[in-house]
Design an enzyme around this catalytic site. Structure first.
Site, PDB file in Angstrom:
ATOM      1  N   CYS B  23     -29.191 -63.851 107.758  1.00  0.00           N
ATOM      2  CA  CYS B  23     -29.902 -64.108 106.621  1.00  0.00           C
ATOM      3  C   CYS B  23     -29.846 -63.307 105.528  1.00  0.00           C
ATOM      4  O   CYS B  23     -29.207 -62.371 105.294  1.00  0.00           O
ATOM      5  CB  CYS B  23     -31.504 -63.854 107.065  1.00  0.00           C
ATOM      6  SG  CYS B  23     -31.311 -63.268 108.984  1.00  0.00           S
ATOM      7  N   ARG B  53     -27.873 -67.936 101.257  1.00  0.00           N
ATOM      8  CA  ARG B  53     -27.846 -67.239 102.487  1.00  0.00           C
ATOM      9  C   ARG B  53     -28.347 -67.744 103.792  1.00  0.00           C
ATOM     10  O   ARG B  53     -28.282 -67.454 104.936  1.00  0.00           O
ATOM     11  CB  ARG B  53     -28.379 -65.766 102.363  1.00  0.00           C
ATOM     12  CG  ARG B  53     -27.509 -65.159 101.391  1.00  0.00           C
ATOM     13  CD  ARG B  53     -27.934 -63.596 101.184  1.00  0.00           C
ATOM     14  NE  ARG B  53     -27.112 -62.783 100.552  1.00  0.00           N
ATOM     15  CZ  ARG B  53     -26.268 -61.969 100.850  1.00  0.00           C
ATOM     16  NH1 ARG B  53     -26.022 -61.835 102.094  1.00  0.00           N
ATOM     17  NH2 ARG B  53     -25.456 -61.240 100.377  1.00  0.00           N
ATOM     18  N   PHE B 227     -30.403 -67.874 108.447  1.00  0.00           N
ATOM     19  CA  PHE B 227     -29.262 -68.891 108.649  1.00  0.00           C
ATOM     20  C   PHE B 227     -29.109 -68.994 110.318  1.00  0.00           C
ATOM     21  O   PHE B 227     -28.453 -68.098 110.725  1.00  0.00           O
ATOM     22  CB  PHE B 227     -27.923 -68.369 108.020  1.00  0.00           C
ATOM     23  CG  PHE B 227     -26.760 -69.395 107.993  1.00  0.00           C
ATOM     24  CD1 PHE B 227     -26.430 -70.029 109.324  1.00  0.00           C
ATOM     25  CD2 PHE B 227     -25.981 -69.551 106.837  1.00  0.00           C
ATOM     26  CE1 PHE B 227     -25.336 -70.725 109.088  1.00  0.00           C
ATOM     27  CE2 PHE B 227     -24.979 -70.309 106.921  1.00  0.00           C
ATOM     28  CZ  PHE B 227     -24.494 -71.029 108.245  1.00  0.00           C
ATOM     29  N   ASN B 247     -32.372 -58.693 109.137  1.00  0.00           N
ATOM     30  CA  ASN B 247     -30.886 -59.513 108.816  1.00  0.00           C
ATOM     31  C   ASN B 247     -29.855 -58.734 109.717  1.00  0.00           C
ATOM     32  O   ASN B 247     -29.526 -57.610 109.494  1.00  0.00           O
ATOM     33  CB  ASN B 247     -30.653 -59.297 107.261  1.00  0.00           C
ATOM     34  CG  ASN B 247     -29.219 -59.757 106.927  1.00  0.00           C
ATOM     35  OD1 ASN B 247     -28.664 -60.248 107.624  1.00  0.00           O
ATOM     36  ND2 ASN B 247     -28.990 -59.539 105.704  1.00  0.00           N
ATOM     37  N   GLY B 248     -29.414 -59.289 110.975  1.00  0.00           N
ATOM     38  CA  GLY B 248     -28.515 -58.983 111.660  1.00  0.00           C
ATOM     39  C   GLY B 248     -28.713 -59.419 113.052  1.00  0.00           C
ATOM     40  O   GLY B 248     -29.228 -60.319 113.268  1.00  0.00           O
ATOM     41  N   GLU B 908      -0.412 -64.584 110.034  1.00  0.00           N
ATOM     42  CA  GLU B 908      -1.055 -63.827 109.115  1.00  0.00           C
ATOM     43  C   GLU B 908      -0.215 -62.917 108.174  1.00  0.00           C
ATOM     44  O   GLU B 908      -0.540 -61.586 108.144  1.00  0.00           O
ATOM     45  CB  GLU B 908      -2.370 -62.908 109.846  1.00  0.00           C
ATOM     46  CG  GLU B 908      -2.175 -62.023 110.517  1.00  0.00           C
ATOM     47  CD  GLU B 908      -3.224 -60.916 109.956  1.00  0.00           C
ATOM     48  OE1 GLU B 908      -3.524 -60.180 111.019  1.00  0.00           O
ATOM     49  OE2 GLU B 908      -3.422 -60.744 109.022  1.00  0.00           O
ATOM     50  N   GLN B 952      -8.386 -64.316 118.122  1.00  0.00           N
ATOM     51  CA  GLN B 952      -7.477 -64.808 118.827  1.00  0.00           C
ATOM     52  C   GLN B 952      -7.400 -64.842 120.229  1.00  0.00           C
ATOM     53  O   GLN B 952      -7.915 -63.699 120.676  1.00  0.00           O
ATOM     54  CB  GLN B 952      -6.156 -64.511 118.110  1.00  0.00           C
ATOM     55  CG  GLN B 952      -5.778 -62.885 118.479  1.00  0.00           C
ATOM     56  CD  GLN B 952      -4.487 -62.337 117.746  1.00  0.00           C
ATOM     57  OE1 GLN B 952      -4.581 -61.705 116.602  1.00  0.00           O
ATOM     58  NE2 GLN B 952      -3.383 -62.841 118.280  1.00  0.00           N
ATOM     59  N   LYS B 955      -6.725 -61.514 122.122  1.00  0.00           N
ATOM     60  CA  LYS B 955      -7.428 -60.330 122.211  1.00  0.00           C
ATOM     61  C   LYS B 955      -8.425 -60.551 121.244  1.00  0.00           C
ATOM     62  O   LYS B 955      -8.559 -60.017 120.061  1.00  0.00           O
ATOM     63  CB  LYS B 955      -6.524 -59.213 121.688  1.00  0.00           C
ATOM     64  CG  LYS B 955      -5.624 -59.705 120.300  1.00  0.00           C
ATOM     65  CD  LYS B 955      -4.519 -58.442 119.777  1.00  0.00           C
ATOM     66  CE  LYS B 955      -3.797 -59.145 118.920  1.00  0.00           C
ATOM     67  NZ  LYS B 955      -2.900 -58.343 118.138  1.00  0.00           N
ATOM     68  N   GLN B 961      -1.671 -55.641 115.107  1.00  0.00           N
ATOM     69  CA  GLN B 961      -0.957 -54.521 114.588  1.00  0.00           C
ATOM     70  C   GLN B 961       0.601 -55.064 114.487  1.00  0.00           C
ATOM     71  O   GLN B 961       0.781 -55.532 115.641  1.00  0.00           O
ATOM     72  CB  GLN B 961      -0.972 -53.486 115.739  1.00  0.00           C
ATOM     73  CG  GLN B 961      -0.884 -52.113 115.299  1.00  0.00           C
ATOM     74  CD  GLN B 961      -1.783 -51.144 115.876  1.00  0.00           C
ATOM     75  OE1 GLN B 961      -2.620 -51.510 116.730  1.00  0.00           O
ATOM     76  NE2 GLN B 961      -1.578 -49.765 115.545  1.00  0.00           N
TER      77      GLN B 961
END
Lengths: 497, 1503
Positions: B23, B53, B227, B247-248, B908, B952, B955, B961
């Protein structure tokens, strides 16, 4: 964790073989004993694959990556334990197995095309196995393991080849009273008199027999079931019977002149020679000495005859194969990795001399007046198997005669020999071998079958695997609570076949 | 009636407690305490400025929730109520939501408890509302809003009255809840009032007409806009709550709740009169994490602590490894750590009691918060800059909230109180250091015990008892003991989950780890270790509300795994009776094996009773042990034992009175340890693992000292556990303990509910009988054996295929058939392959094997089915980077997919320039992952699809890495990195800490390429459906659900096996949740995860997927033989290696891959024909064509129930089941769009253009669309300053993201987070507004994560910036006047000049580039990779030049000051440069010089 770069640092390397002139003077084994450092380097080439195809290709399911790593780190005793966990007699397979495991080693992929040498070639699995087994004896790791308690059940094992011996050991260790019946005068079946000493010295068999005895196995030699003891009697005497009688009926020749003297089945030649070497006979009755020898066939048995012929002092040896010269490298189109490829296989016997003639077949044996073969009329041929049958067509204008004083037929085996044992029990046969169900039981209740007698002539590694599997089935049949290991099913076939 | 949208029926997979929210939060306060309506109005308008937000669902006029908290507007109420009110502060009031028919009941209930608490209900008021402004969804569930007023008979006021009101409210709530009404008391306070609801920000002021009334005044306003990840928000779930707006996300909520429950028995305080028990439960069951958090803060506060004190107990800063912290403050935290575990997770919590108002940020700083103070005493704090329009000339000071810090305004004191002042004062309140010194016992202070060594045979037998395998010892335990780290494996998993396996599996295996994705970030335990802690205290807790010296009488453990000697110490701690507070007892967890399940059950009952009695007797340390099993006695799985006792003690509310230590033989892997901790063990002693290691040392398997080996192993376990915690965003073991962040898969409800209460298990499965049978099998093998052969362990075969081991779908046979068929072009062989796979799947290989296809329709001829070509367009290959794969294999996949019309995925690692525009070799899907390697404007504009990788399969929750040995020069070039230096993708995207952040990244990427579809890749786990709904609301075009089993990347062993669930479950959950939310028609759903056959595709289609990804299978077709050594660069078939020698062995061809996909398409067509379907579209979402197989009678798999996957409740033929329309991205109306249109002629025709514009915080990603247009037309950018934007105001997030060369953006004012994200050559200059009076370099100018993933360009900031400045920068140049924590993190290239203060952990993971920092505090630097050097001559020149440009661009006074004293001030700079990078540079220079030397003579010759 194995060294992931091992295969990039060491190339495939086999131990040295004794020099040809020297080894031809005796019947001792060809390979020199391994050097530990070199062997550990070789073991370090194993990449510990996520899917070890070698482990799949081995009918026994030998835990190859495991013991490769144990050898790499010098843990010989643990390696011997791991090896014996799947294989009763690793020294037999280590010396005699054609090693389907190596054919399916990931390091063999692309070996035929790679321009980079160092990393190419399968791990020398067979050699590592042989060395682990050898060290196991030296280290006293191979000791009798008699059962803690007996089940009170007894099993007859008919035939003392690798299948019979493996089954006997498995059953004895599970507490059953096992008697092995052997028609010959010594234990070992094909290993004893069918395999020349330069491939397997016979004390290897003897010490296993000692081990089995110490574990409670009774051996009866010179005893033909069906003759000396009837099948019925045997069946009544034991709670279960395992037939491990082999498939020694050699394929004969019907070529004109095949009845001439001097034409023998390869196995007869090998047994004859081996009995001499074993001190059971004063001299060979089928002796290649000073003769022009022709061996018909291109397989293992032919190679064994080749080695024997040279040691007997043949004047010349020709090996005749109706198929064209196989490729030296795997043909990925025809035999994609990891299946067992058709290759030109060079055995140590081949470096000892002789001529190999491919795509040729005999049209006629020509004898002398005494009815003894002296020549062979051979032609180049085309073999066509597309119809499902093997059709051999000579090529016109290629016919020639070659000298042949001794002809050895190494063209395979057709199945189990006709013998009273079989006629008495009236067992169903399947392509020359004895048929059985998924529980390895033949049509006769309590009568089981394993090894070549079931599979037809095959590899020692299959024989041991079937012996183990049949033992597990018998153990189960006898009411054993905890299962024994059973590496193969009755209908198992190699990948891609 | 409910004031929420109906949650799901329970037949499906949706679980409401996985709703997440994030939020915007803000407050305004007049520091002088002057009440005004201006503050109220300001709050409401700030709310509107954070609209982006929040979010909306299918109904655009229904918000996820918004609200405002104010001081009680006494004057106003006094005028509008028709009953008299006592003087201000002497009455409490609050809103009540209820339905019309509940009014009476509510009234009666309040009356009842008011009476009981000696209070009077003064009266009720109907709160006037304006329903017309609502969306139809919100209106449909709109409650009646009533307002109650009460007063205390004793005439109490303020805090005293609030305590009484609390008692009334708590009891009323409980009764209303128990009577199953939906009525809710929003607040009841004498100090504050909350107006909120299922509203959009703008609706708050419209709906509550009170708020528009000028008479409503307050000195402070706290606002919040929500949100939610789905569209079932409800009226009461809006914030603010009673004390906080949050917020969290609290990641440890399950544990926190349980612990609070357990603590209740010991709570007591004189502050709250009467028996506290009447107010229980403190944490409302079934409530959100925010609400529970609020309830505990409220309790602590009303129980006597100040609000800041309460907040610091709940969200302590990271003190454990902060050596520079004031010792007094450390002891304050250390003391409180023994009272309560942190409530851990990303959080910015704003709080107020009506007098003080403040905010605190979590220890990681994972939420943004900025503040301003004006010259007229107004203070504003908000999630972002610009939410209140301020005259720049009035701003006196501004700043941001930093990790673990508190910001507080006291309206009584009339000032801002600094973090230091608050904490110093609290730390001085009590002699905490004395208390902890006397109370906390350290293990190393206890006397040593004799070490016992066990024989090989004893170890072996017990290894068999506990199911050890050869593989575990070889692959996991031994490497952990030798290397001190858990080993890495590659290529995912293809073995059955435990619930299906035919082999006996450990109970641990039935639990999969939950991990953070999207709604909360995983932590970066690799580079940001300073915020994590493995330390904890064990032992009895005391009364939370009245802490004193005795409260911390506990044992302090540095880590949760203890060795045998340490356990011995603990067991004998009170042997002499001198430590009675630590009386210890060992309880045996063995049962009579022959009794089976019943034996376990009754033994557990017995144990629980025994434990209760022991506690009664004063036992404070309980060791549950499975030692000493015999031929008759078998061990209860220690996880079951632990969880059963833990849950029992929670129910009994005695759990906090004891330390629970587990002495276990079955724990040996990281996952095992994590599950034990997660279910309540405070410390673990995996004795058999230790003894196994000692045994291996004795046998030469491990060549090192046994002590060292055990130490390494413990370190590896702990490090692994830390990583698992981090995946879930949990930073301390103390809050991970009991947090239950697992999902059970393959266990039945009753079993889980009984012993693992609160854990989700959705598919049924095994229970106690099956678990007991598996224990017995192992026990039997150990004690009863068939032969006399030496005992060997089971081979295992979980990670590597073995004949006698676990089933692998990819085994020698299937790999051979797959390769052979596709390479030789034999469809018959391929069918044989598929039959073999499908057969294994059916025989419990995978969940979909339990389903069968069935249709009442007649089969149709296959030629009536749509052609393979159109099916092929739905196929893609998985995201595998160039770098992980060789160029040969990467391009083989790309070529095949381009020829087929499918899509390959770049992975990536960027994409080599020469491939970007090659229609044959390009990757159609470009991935954007946390490393942002090679993510340039060019890369993005060349994509058909852009995929954001949130997780992914191999993992989830972890980063990637690329080890240094795979960073060959050609890889380094593509990734803007240094050859030979390893590359790390951080676990989180540093610009995604919450769902609204993801929405922002989607927005950014849409601007970076408005023609591309934006994908979001998620991994299947419980709750993925709500995440998917949130992602759909965040405007993703495609949602990819990955199964846990796929994943080709290298990952820690535990992650590959134990995180995530099969795609079947995740896909079904996503489909169900999207449909239920009315969001399905706007997104495409893709699935991947070890798909192997045409049947897999059809099952996925019926479950709702429209597109299908394959990774492992095409790799196998290309030659992969599942070596699983991708991470070692030794791939012997040239697939996953960069070694040229090995690459030459690559045998793959695009044709093979094409064959594979054609064969799959053909199989799909055959199956469609059988089902009577002509097109894929007809099949998608037709879940009714799947049914559970009825022929499963025996085994564990027969107990699995997949009907929740097949739920089609409420589905009609009309229900959209696939994408039918697109997302409305709304970029046509943005400032960015207008700017692009304005600039278009200049972009097309060339020349220079300058545009001046105002900007506000709602204008986000400004410049990005324009930049994309430049890149499209001029791939290498434009000449310098071709297009110049001069902006004034506060820029929204992501200013100048991905802007290419030739574009210059100058801003006067303020900027928010993510300035210059992915900067690709452009220039950005930020300076304060010309009218600003404050000193620029002392104040903040831009937010967090500025310059993230920049690859080129320049940034000049006249002011300071927030956390993670220039994180993952690989080429941009920047000058800045101060940065927050983690500056230059993971940087691999570029130059950063910092002429002001830096935060902690500077240069963590920095492997390239250089930073020049003025007056650097070396303590702030993470020196793992970097050296601190003085500047050389060339550095001095460079910095001077950059400062000159900086001054020129921004008018920076600080730069001017430095330059005026140049080069003397140059001496104050330190050069921060990675050591390895420096060596590579030097090497290059040397080589270059040599080449010069070699070529020079030749040139001379020519001359």
């Amino acid at each position: 964790m194995p060294d992931p770069n091992g295969f990039l640092h060491h190339r495939r390397e086999l131990p040295p073989r004794r020099p040809v002139p020297i080894r031809l003077m005796d019947w001792k084994e060809v390979y020199e004993t391994g050097d530990e450092g070199r062997l550990r380097d070789q073991a370090s080439r194993c990449m510990d694959c996520g899917i070890p195809f070698c482990h799949q290709a081995c009918p026994l399911g030998n835990k190859i990556p495991e013991w490769n790593d144990l050898v790499r780190t010098g843990q010989w005793r643990e390696a011997a334990r791991q090896l014996h966990a799947t294989n009763n007699f690793p020294e037999f397979t280590g010396k005699l197995c054609p090693a389907p495991c190596e054919a399916s080693c990931v390091l063999g992929i692309g070996a035929e095309t790679s321009e980079y040498g160092a990393d190419v070639g399968a791990v020398t699995i067979k050699q590592i196995e042989a060395d682990i087994a050898a060290r196991a004896f030296v280290d006293d790791e191979v000791t009798p393991r008699p059962p803690a308690e007996l089940s009170g059940r007894s099993v007859a094992v008919v035939g003392s080849g690798p299948a019979g011996m493996a089954a006997a050991q498995q059953l004895a260790r599970a507490g059953h009273a096992v008697t092995v019946y052997e028609r010959d005068d010594a234990i070992g079946g094909l290993l004893r008199y069918g395999i020349p000493d330069f491939k397997l010295e016979k004390d290897h068999i003897d010490r296993r027999v000692d081990q089995l005895r110490a574990e409670g196995v009774t051996f009866v030699t010179d005893c033909r079931i069906g003759v000396d003891i009837t099948m019925d009697r045997l069946r009544q005497r034991h709670d279960a019977v395992l037939l491990a009688t082999g498939a020694l009926e050699g394929r004969a020749s019907d070529t004109p002149g095949h009845q001439l003297r001097g034409i023998h089945l390869a196995m007869d030649h090998l047994v004859d020679s081996n009995r001499v070497v074993a001190g059971k006979a004063p001299f060979a009755t089928i002796d290649a000495g000073d003769k022009h020898v022709v061996i018909i066939g291109g397989g293992d048995t032919a190679a064994d005859c080749l080695g024997v012929a040279h040691r007997q002092g043949a004047a010349s040896v020709t090996q005749l194969d109706s198929y064209p010269r196989p490729p030296a490298e795997r043909d990925p189109q025809h035999d994609p990795w990891p299946i067992w490829p058709t290759l030109l296989r060079d055995y140590p016997a081949h470096e000892e001399g002789g001529t190999r003639v491919f795509a040729s077949a005999v049209g006629e044996f020509i004898g002398d007046d005494a009815g003894h073969v002296r020549h062979m009329r051979i032609s180049e041929v085309i073999v066509d198997k597309s119809s499902g049958r093997r059709v051999v067509t000579p090529i016109e204008g290629t016919t020639r005669d070659i000298p042949a004083d001794l002809v050895l037929l190494a063209i395979g085996f057709v199945g189990t020999e006709e013998q009273p044992l079989l006629t008495q029990s009236g067992l169903r046969r399947d392509r020359g071998a004895i048929a059985c169900g998924p529980d390895w039981q033949t049509d006769a209740p309590g009568v089981f079958v394993a090894g070549d007698a079931h599979r037809g002539a095959s590899l020692i590694v299959w024989a041991i695997a079937e012996g183990r599997a049949a033992a597990a089935a018998i153990h189960d049949y006898l009411g054993g609570s905890t299962p024994l290991p059973s590496p193969v099913t009755y209908d198992a076939v190699p990948l891609g076949r | 009636m409910r004031f929420s949208l109906p949650a799901a029926s329970h037949t499906g997979l949706y679980r409401p407690h996985y709703e997440h929210d994030a939020c915007g939060v803000a407050f305004l306060v007049d520091t002088a305490g002057r009440r005004s309506h201006r503050i109220v109005a300001g709050g409401l308008s700030a709310l509107c400025r954070m609209d982006h937000r929040g979010a909306r669902g299918a109904d655009p006029h229904t918000g996820d929730g918004a609200g405002i908290m104010l001081q009680i507007p006494d004057a106003f109420y006094r005028e509008v109520v028709d009953f008299p009110l006592p003087e201000p502060g002497h009455y409490a009031t609050g809103l009540v939501f209820c339905s019309d028919d509940e009014i009476e009941r509510v009234r009666r209930t309040v009356d009842k408890y008011a009476l009981a608490e000696e209070a009077t209900v003064l009266g009720w008021r109907d709160v006037p509302v304006n329903p017309d402004c609502l969306g139809h969804t919100a209106r449909g569930v709109m409650p009646r809003v009533r307002q109650v007023f009460i007063a205390a008979e004793a005439g109490l006021s303020g805090l005293e009255l609030d305590r009484l009101a609390f008692a009334v409210r708590k009891q009323t709530e409980r009764e209303l809840r128990e009577r199953d009404t939906s009525a809710a008391l929003i607040t009841l306070s004498s100090r504050t009032i909350v107006y909120k609801g299922m509203l959009t920000p703008a609706q708050v002021g419209q709906f509550y007409t009170d708020l528009a009334d000028e008479r409503v005044t307050s000195a402070l306003a706290l606002v919040h806009s929500r949100f939610s990840t789905n569209t079932f928000p409800s009226w009461p779930l809006a914030h603010p709550y009673r004390m906080v707006a949050h917020n969290g996300e609290i990641n440890t909520i399950r544990g926190n709740r349980n612990w609070m429950t357990a603590r209740q028995a010991q709570l007591a305080t004189s502050a709250l009169p009467g028996r506290l028990k009447r107010l229980y439960p403190i944490c409302t069951p079934g409530a959100s994490d925010s609400m529970n958090f609020d309830e505990v803060v409220e309790l602590l506060h009303l129980g006597g602590r100040s609000l800041p004190h309460a907040m610091l107990m709940m969200i302590p800063e990271a003190w454990e490894s902060n050596t520079s912290m004031d010792p007094k403050r450390r002891e304050f935290y250390r003391f409180h750590a023994s009272l309560m575990e942190p409530w851990d997770g990303p959080a910015c919590v704003a709080f107020t009691d009506g007098t003080q108002i403040g905010a605190v940020l979590d220890r990681n700083g994972l939420r943004p918060a900025r503040w301003w103070r004006t010259d007229d005493d107004l203070v504003i704090l908000a999630s972002e800059a610009g939410v209140v329009d301020l005259d720049p000339a009035t701003v006196v000071e501004k700043g941001r909230l930093t990790p673990g810090r508190m910001f507080l305004v006291d309206t009584d004191a009339g000032r801002i109180i600094s973090d230091d002042e608050i904490k110093d004062e609290l730390a001085a309140e009590n002699p905490y250091a004395d208390w902890t010194h006397a109370g906390l016992v350290r293990l190393d202070a206890l006397p040593e015990r004799e070490h016992i060594v066990y024989t090989h045979d004893s170890v072996r037998r017990r290894q068999i008892t506990f199911g050890y395998t050869e593989e575990e010892l070889r692959l996991l335990v031994a490497p952990m003991a030798t290397k001190g780290a858990e080993p890495v494996v590659s290529m995912g998993t293809d073995t059955p989950i435990a619930g299906l396996s035919h082999r006996p599996r450990l109970l641990y295996d039935y639990f999969t780890q939950l991990f953070a994705q999207v709604t909360n970030p995983p932590l970066d335990a690799i580079r940001e270790e300073l915020v994590t802690s493995l330390g904890l205290t064990i032992g009895p807790e005391h009364n939370l509300l009245e802490a004193a010296a005795a409260s911390c009488r506990q044992i302090e453990l540095p880590r949760p795994v203890i060795d045998n000697d340490e356990l011995a110490k603990i067991l004998s701690i009170d042997a002499d009776g001198d430590m009675p507070g630590f009386k210890a007892v060992r309880v045996s967890g063995l049962y009579k094996a022959r009794l089976g399940a019943e034996g376990i059950k009754s033994r557990l009952v017995e144990i629980c009773r025994h434990v209760s009695e022991a506690i009664e007797d004063g036992v404070r340390i309980l060791v549950l042990s499975d030692r000493d099993s015999t031929a008759d006695l078998a061990p209860i799985p220690s996880l079951l034992l632990t969880a059963a006792v833990h849950q029992h003690l929670i129910r009994e509310q005695t759990r906090t009175q004891i330390a629970l230590v587990v002495e276990t033989g079955d724990c040996r892997t990281v996952h095992h340890a994590a599950v034990l901790l997660g279910y309540g063990a405070a410390a673990i002693n995996p004795y058999l693992a230790f003894e196994s290691i000692e045994n291996m040392v004795r046998h030469g398997v491990i060549e090192m000292d046994a002590r060292q080996a055990v130490e390494n192993y413990v370190a590896a376990l702990c490090r692994g556990v830390l990583k698992i915690m981090s995946k879930m965003g949990i930073s301390t073991v103390s809050s991970y303990c009991g947090a239950q962040v697992f999902e059970a898969v393959g266990l039945n409800d009753q079993f889980v509910h009984r012993y693992f209460t609160g854990t989700d298990t959705r598919l049924g499965g095994a229970g106690l009988p099956e678990i007991a049978a598996e224990v017995q099998q192992r026990h039997h093998a150990a004690y009863h054996s068939a032969t006399t052969e030496k005992k060997l362990l089971d081979v295992g075969g979980e990670y590597q295929w073995r004949r006698d081991g676990e089933v692998h779908l990819f085994n020698p046979e299937t790999v051979f058939m797959l390769q052979h068929s596709t390479r030789s072009g034999q469809y018959e062989v391929f069918q044989k392959y598929s039959r073999t796979i499908d057969g294994m799947v059916a025989d419990s290989g995978a969940l979909r094997g339990l389903l069968e296809l069935h249709s009442d329709a007649e089969p149709i001829p296959i030629d009536e089915v749509e052609p393979a070509e159109s099916i092929l367009a739905r196929f893609s290959t998985g995201a595998m980077s160039y770098g992980a794969l060789s160029s040969e294999s990467h391009e083989t996949l790309a070529i095949a997919m381009n020829r087929l019309g499918g899509k390959s995925n770049s992975g990536e690692g960027g994409e080599a320039e020469d491939r970007l525009d090659d229609p044959l070799r390009r990757s159609a899907v470009k991935q954007v992952a946390s490393g942002r390697f090679g993510v340039t404007s060019r890369y993005l504009t060349s994509a058909d699809d852009i995929q954001i990788k949130m997780a992914q399969g191999a993992k989830p929750g972890e980063g990637g890495q690329l080890p240094g040995n795979k960073v060959y020069p050609w890889i380094a070039e593509t990734r803007n990195a240094t050859p030979g230096v390893g590359l790390i993708s951080p676990p989180p995207h540093h610009d995604i800490y919450s769902i609204e952040d993801l929405a922002q990244l989607i927005y950014d990427l849409k601007h970076a390429n408005d023609a591309a579809r934006i994908h979001v890749k998620l991994v299947s786990e419980v709750g993925v459906g709500t995440v998917a709904a949130g992602v759909a609301k965040a405007h993703a075009d495609v949602i990819l659900i990955s199964g846990h089993d796929g994943g080709t990347g290298a990952a820690p062993a535990n992650s590959t096996k134990h995180a995530g669930t099969p795609w079947e479950v995740g896909l079904a959950e996503a489909q169900q949740t999207l449909i239920r939310n009315g969001l399905r028609d706007r997104v495409t759903v893709q699935v991947d995860g070890a798909m192997k056959t045409g049947r897999d595709v059809v099952v996925a289609a019926l479950l709702g997927a429209e597109e299908y990804g394959f990774a492992t299978a095409p790799l196998i077709v290309s030659g992969c033989v599942m070596m699983r050594v991708c991470h070692l660069d030794t791939c012997p078939v040239g697939v996953a290696t960069q070694n040229p020698t090995l690459r030459s062995r690559f045998t793959g061809k695009p044709e093979f891959v094409e064959n594979f996909f054609r064969y799959i398409a053909q199989e799909v067509r055959e199956l469609l024909a059988q089902l009577g379907l002509r097109t894929m579209d007809e099949a998608i979402g037709r879940v009714e064509l799947l049914r559970h197989r009825s022929d499963l009678a025996a085994g564990k798999s027969a107990r699995i129930d997949l009907s929740p996957l097949l739920s089609h409740d409420g589905l009609t033929p009309e229900t959209p089941r696939r994408r039918l329309r697109g997302q409305q991205h709304g970029i046509e109306t943005t400032l960015g769009w207008r700017l692009r249109e304005q600039a278009r002629p200049a972009i097309v025709n060339g020349g220079h253009l300058t545009i001046d514009s105002e900007v506000s915080n709602t204008d986000r990603s400004v410049g990005t669309l324009l930049g994309a247009e430049v890149t499209r037309r001029h791939p290498r950018g434009l000449p310098d300053d071709s297009i110049v934007l001069n902006l004034r105001g506060t820029a929204g997030q992501s200013l100048a993201a991905f802007v290419p060369a030739g574009v210059t953006i100058r801003l006067s004012g303020d900027a928010n987070d993510y300035v210059g994200k992915g900067l690709s050559g452009g220039r950005v200059a930020l300076r304060p507004d010309p009218q600003a009076t404050f000193a620029a370099d002392q104040n903040i100018i831009a937010g967090n994560t500025v310059l993230y993933g920049a690859t080129a360009g320049e940034l000049y900031c006249s002011g300071q910036t927030g956390e993670r400045f220039a994180v993952r920068n690989s080429g941009a140049v920047a000058v800045v006047e101060g940065v927050g924590d983690h500056g230059c993190e993971y940087m691999t290239g570029g130059t950063v000049v910092v002429i002001g203060p830096t935060g902690r952990n500077f240069a963590a993971g920095m492997s390239g580039g250089a930073a020049y920092v003025y007056r650097l505090d070396p303590m702030k630097v993470n020196t793992e990779l970097v050296d601190l050097d003085p500047m050389g001559a060339s550095d001095i020149a460079l910095v001077a030049e950059l400062l000159t440009v900086h001054h020129h661009e921004t008018g920076s006074a600080a730069a001017a000051r430095l330059l005026s004293d140049w080069p003397r001030s140059a001496a104050g700079f330190t050069k921060v440069i990675p050591g390895e990078y420096k060596r590579v540079l030097a090497e290059n220079e040397r080589r270059h010089a040599e080449q010069q030397a070699a070529t020079d003579p030749k040139e001379a010759d020519h001359a």
